[in-house]
Design a protein around this motif. Structure first.
Motif, mmCIF file in Angstrom:
data_model
loop_
_atom_site.group_PDB
_atom_site.id
_atom_site.type_symbol
_atom_site.label_atom_id
_atom_site.label_comp_id
_atom_site.label_asym_id
_atom_site.label_seq_id
_atom_site.Cartn_x
_atom_site.Cartn_y
_atom_site.Cartn_z
ATOM 1 N N PRO A 33 0.832 -1.219 0.000
ATOM 2 C CA PRO A 33 0.000 0.000 0.000
ATOM 3 C C PRO A 33 0.867 1.270 0.000
ATOM 4 C CG PRO A 33 0.155 -0.878 2.233
ATOM 5 C CD PRO A 33 0.984 -1.783 1.360
ATOM 6 N N GLY A 34 0.304 2.360 -0.500
ATOM 7 C CA GLY A 34 1.002 3.653 -0.482
ATOM 8 C C GLY A 34 0.116 4.702 0.169
ATOM 9 N N PRO A 35 0.666 5.863 0.463
ATOM 10 C CA PRO A 35 -0.126 6.927 1.070
ATOM 11 C C PRO A 35 -1.337 7.288 0.204
ATOM 12 C CG PRO A 35 2.203 7.490 1.076
ATOM 13 C CD PRO A 35 2.077 6.250 0.249
ATOM 14 N N GLY A 36 -2.491 7.387 0.823
ATOM 15 C CA GLY A 36 -3.723 7.705 0.095
ATOM 16 C C GLY A 36 -4.502 6.469 -0.312
ATOM 17 N N ASN A 37 -3.865 5.293 -0.228
ATOM 18 C CA ASN A 37 -4.626 4.040 -0.440
ATOM 19 C C ASN A 37 -5.453 3.761 0.813
ATOM 20 O OD1 ASN A 37 -1.906 2.450 -2.172
ATOM 21 N ND2 ASN A 37 -3.807 3.223 -3.042
ATOM 22 N N PHE A 38 -6.502 2.991 0.641
ATOM 23 C CA PHE A 38 -7.311 2.623 1.804
ATOM 24 C C PHE A 38 -7.628 1.135 1.785
ATOM 25 C CE2 PHE A 38 -10.281 3.738 -1.530
ATOM 26 C CZ PHE A 38 -11.338 2.841 -1.399
ATOM 27 N N PHE A 39 -8.049 0.644 2.936
ATOM 28 C CA PHE A 39 -8.452 -0.755 3.092
ATOM 29 C C PHE A 39 -9.917 -0.807 3.487
ATOM 30 C CE2 PHE A 39 -3.901 -0.759 3.936
ATOM 31 C CZ PHE A 39 -3.465 -1.851 3.209
ATOM 32 N N MET A 40 -10.642 -1.814 2.964
ATOM 33 C CA MET A 40 -12.021 -2.063 3.410
ATOM 34 C C MET A 40 -11.943 -3.166 4.468
ATOM 35 S SD MET A 40 -13.938 -0.021 1.527
ATOM 36 C CE MET A 40 -15.603 -0.626 1.745
ATOM 37 N N LEU A 41 -12.362 -2.855 5.690
ATOM 38 C CA LEU A 41 -12.222 -3.790 6.810
ATOM 39 C C LEU A 41 -13.575 -4.325 7.257
ATOM 40 C CD1 LEU A 41 -9.372 -2.439 7.219
ATOM 41 C CD2 LEU A 41 -9.850 -2.464 9.647
ATOM 42 N N SER A 42 -13.656 -5.633 7.472
ATOM 43 C CA SER A 42 -14.829 -6.185 8.160
ATOM 44 C C SER A 42 -14.617 -5.914 9.634
ATOM 45 C CB SER A 42 -14.905 -7.704 7.981
ATOM 46 O OG SER A 42 -15.278 -8.000 6.687
ATOM 47 N N THR A 43 -15.543 -5.189 10.218
ATOM 48 C CA THR A 43 -15.324 -4.843 11.629
ATOM 49 C C THR A 43 -15.730 -5.989 12.545
ATOM 50 O OG1 THR A 43 -17.474 -3.758 11.633
ATOM 51 C CG2 THR A 43 -15.540 -2.368 11.247
ATOM 52 N N ASP A 44 -16.624 -6.863 12.027
ATOM 53 C CA ASP A 44 -17.114 -7.975 12.838
ATOM 54 C C ASP A 44 -16.999 -9.266 12.034
ATOM 55 O OD1 ASP A 44 -18.488 -8.758 15.323
ATOM 56 O OD2 ASP A 44 -20.053 -9.439 13.947
ATOM 57 N N SER A 45 -16.873 -10.390 12.720
ATOM 58 C CA SER A 45 -16.756 -11.656 11.982
ATOM 59 C C SER A 45 -18.132 -12.163 11.536
ATOM 60 C CB SER A 45 -16.056 -12.709 12.834
ATOM 61 O OG SER A 45 -16.579 -12.695 14.135
ATOM 62 N N GLY A 46 -19.219 -11.604 12.065
ATOM 63 C CA GLY A 46 -20.568 -12.006 11.653
ATOM 64 C C GLY A 46 -21.063 -11.168 10.481
ATOM 65 N N LEU A 47 -22.384 -11.057 10.335
ATOM 66 C CA LEU A 47 -22.943 -10.345 9.177
ATOM 67 C C LEU A 47 -23.454 -8.953 9.526
ATOM 68 C CD1 LEU A 47 -24.885 -13.256 7.410
ATOM 69 C CD2 LEU A 47 -22.698 -12.236 6.761
ATOM 70 N N ASP A 48 -23.236 -8.500 10.730
ATOM 71 C CA ASP A 48 -23.723 -7.189 11.139
ATOM 72 C C ASP A 48 -22.593 -6.408 11.802
ATOM 73 O OD1 ASP A 48 -25.364 -5.090 11.692
ATOM 74 O OD2 ASP A 48 -26.158 -5.950 13.542
ATOM 75 N N PRO A 49 -22.109 -5.327 11.213
ATOM 76 C CA PRO A 49 -22.548 -4.768 9.937
ATOM 77 C C PRO A 49 -22.048 -5.606 8.762
ATOM 78 C CG PRO A 49 -20.907 -3.334 11.013
ATOM 79 C CD PRO A 49 -21.067 -4.534 11.868
ATOM 80 N N LEU A 50 -22.893 -5.670 7.737
ATOM 81 C CA LEU A 50 -22.598 -6.485 6.559
ATOM 82 C C LEU A 50 -21.457 -5.868 5.731
ATOM 83 C CD1 LEU A 50 -23.545 -8.890 4.825
ATOM 84 C CD2 LEU A 50 -25.140 -7.339 3.695
#
Ligand SMILES: Cc1cc2nc3c(=O)[nH]c(=O)nc-3n(C[C@H](O)[C@H](O)[C@H](O)COP(=O)(O)OP(=O)(O)OC[C@H]3O[C@@H](n4cnc5c(N)ncnc54)[C@H](O)[C@@H]3O)c2cc1C
Ligand code: FES
Length: 270
Positions: A33-50
């Motif tokens: 990754p470089g500056p200004g790139n972003f990551f999409m993170l699953s905050t929970d291992s379940g489905l909420d938030p999806l």
């Protein structure tokens, strides 16, 4: 190489009231990754938030990487409870990132509030170019990374809305004073910025007034994060653009700050 990977929480440290520094250890090799790139993170291992939530690269530490975040709602609230060893599903790095600087560029970095998260990554990368940083926050307590910036040797002008640290006033007003004082000498200056929508809007007007070029990282509400839902579009002089795909970094003079624009952009905490 796949951009879908798992990472273990190495540390999830509370820095101030509702701000955390999350260190993630990827379990497989990832695209750098470089500056200004972003990551999409699953905050929970379940489905909420999806839906996964987007976060900027803050710092690369060996094979790990860090995210600097604030509790804004449900997802980030759950994220703040994740413990060492928990495993998160992640997509990334995503987005175009900040464009490289040219050797003759005189770089001015501008961070508003949590905009320091990606701007710090950029400061670290560009430290040889001796950038100058204008960093504004609401209060002195919310100023982050100051000792790390000092270690990097980044000249930093700090300002707070309430005057509890640095100069009292909006960071854009402080920058305006600087640009006015150096108006005759700002030929090779380039601005790089991230912060709340109203700050970026004011900054774009300022850049236009002083004929300075610049790049801004937009933090638009996102759903898919991979360019399919069109939930993150912004209006530009070249038509509508997806922040997750064609952005999040755009030349500031290309953004059309029309009515309604900026409504979806990040606001700072109240
Ligand atoms: C490219 C990008 C990089 C980002 N980098 C960071 C970062 O480094 N650190 C950080 O703390 N936050 C960052 N954000 C914002 C972060 O994604 C949101 O705060 C988070 O998604 C909120 O999720 P939630 O479930 O906690 O809140 P929700 O319950 O979904 O929403 C709570 C509040 O947050 C606002 N919000 C929701 N999603 C976003 C969003 N994507 N952008 C802005 N506001 C949003 C909502 O409008 C609402 O007011 C970034 C956003 C983008 C698009
Ligand atoms: S978030 Fe779906 S297209 Fe950008």
């Amino acid at each position: 190489m796949s951009r879908l990977f798992k990472a273990a929480v190495a540390e999830n440290r509370q820095i101030i009231a509702d701000h955390f520094l999350l260190t993630l250890h990827p379990l497989t090799k990832i695209v750098e990754p470089g500056p200004g790139n972003f990551f999409m993170l699953s905050t929970d291992s379940g489905l909420d938030p999806l839906l996964k939530r987007p976060f900027s690269l803050h710092r690369r530490v060996g094979g790990d990487f860090q995210i600097l975040y604030r509790i804004a709602g449900k997802g980030t609230g759950i994220l703040s409870k994740r413990k060492k060893g928990d495993v998160l599903d992640i997509v990334g790095p995503m987005g175009n990132g900040f464009p490289p600087a040219r050797s003759r560029d005189k770089i001015i970095l501008i961070a508003g509030g949590l905009g320091i998260a990606p701007i710090f990554a950029l400061a670290e990368k560009l430290k040889k170019n001796k950038p100058m940083l204008f960093y504004g926050a609401k209060t002195g307590e919310e100023m982050l990374c100051l000792s790390e910036l000092k270690e990097l040797g980044i000249e930093t002008v700090i300002s707070t809305d309430d005057g509890t640290s640095g100069i009292k006033g909006f960071v854009t007003d402080i920058l305006k004073g600087f640009l006015s004082r150096h108006a005759s000498r700002i030929t090779h200056h380039v601005l790089y910025a991230c912060g709340p929508g109203p700050m970026l809007m004011a900054l774009s007007a300022l850049a236009n007034k002083f004929s300075v070029k610049g790049h801004i990282a937009l933090e638009q509400n996102m759903a898919c994060g991979i360019g399919t839902c069109l939930g993150c579009v912004v209006n530009t002089k070249e038509g509508y653009k997806r922040v997750c795909k064609e952005g999040p970094v755009f030349p500031m003079e290309k953004i059309i700050w029309g009515e309604g624009m900026g409504e979806n952009l990040r606001k700072e905490s109240n």
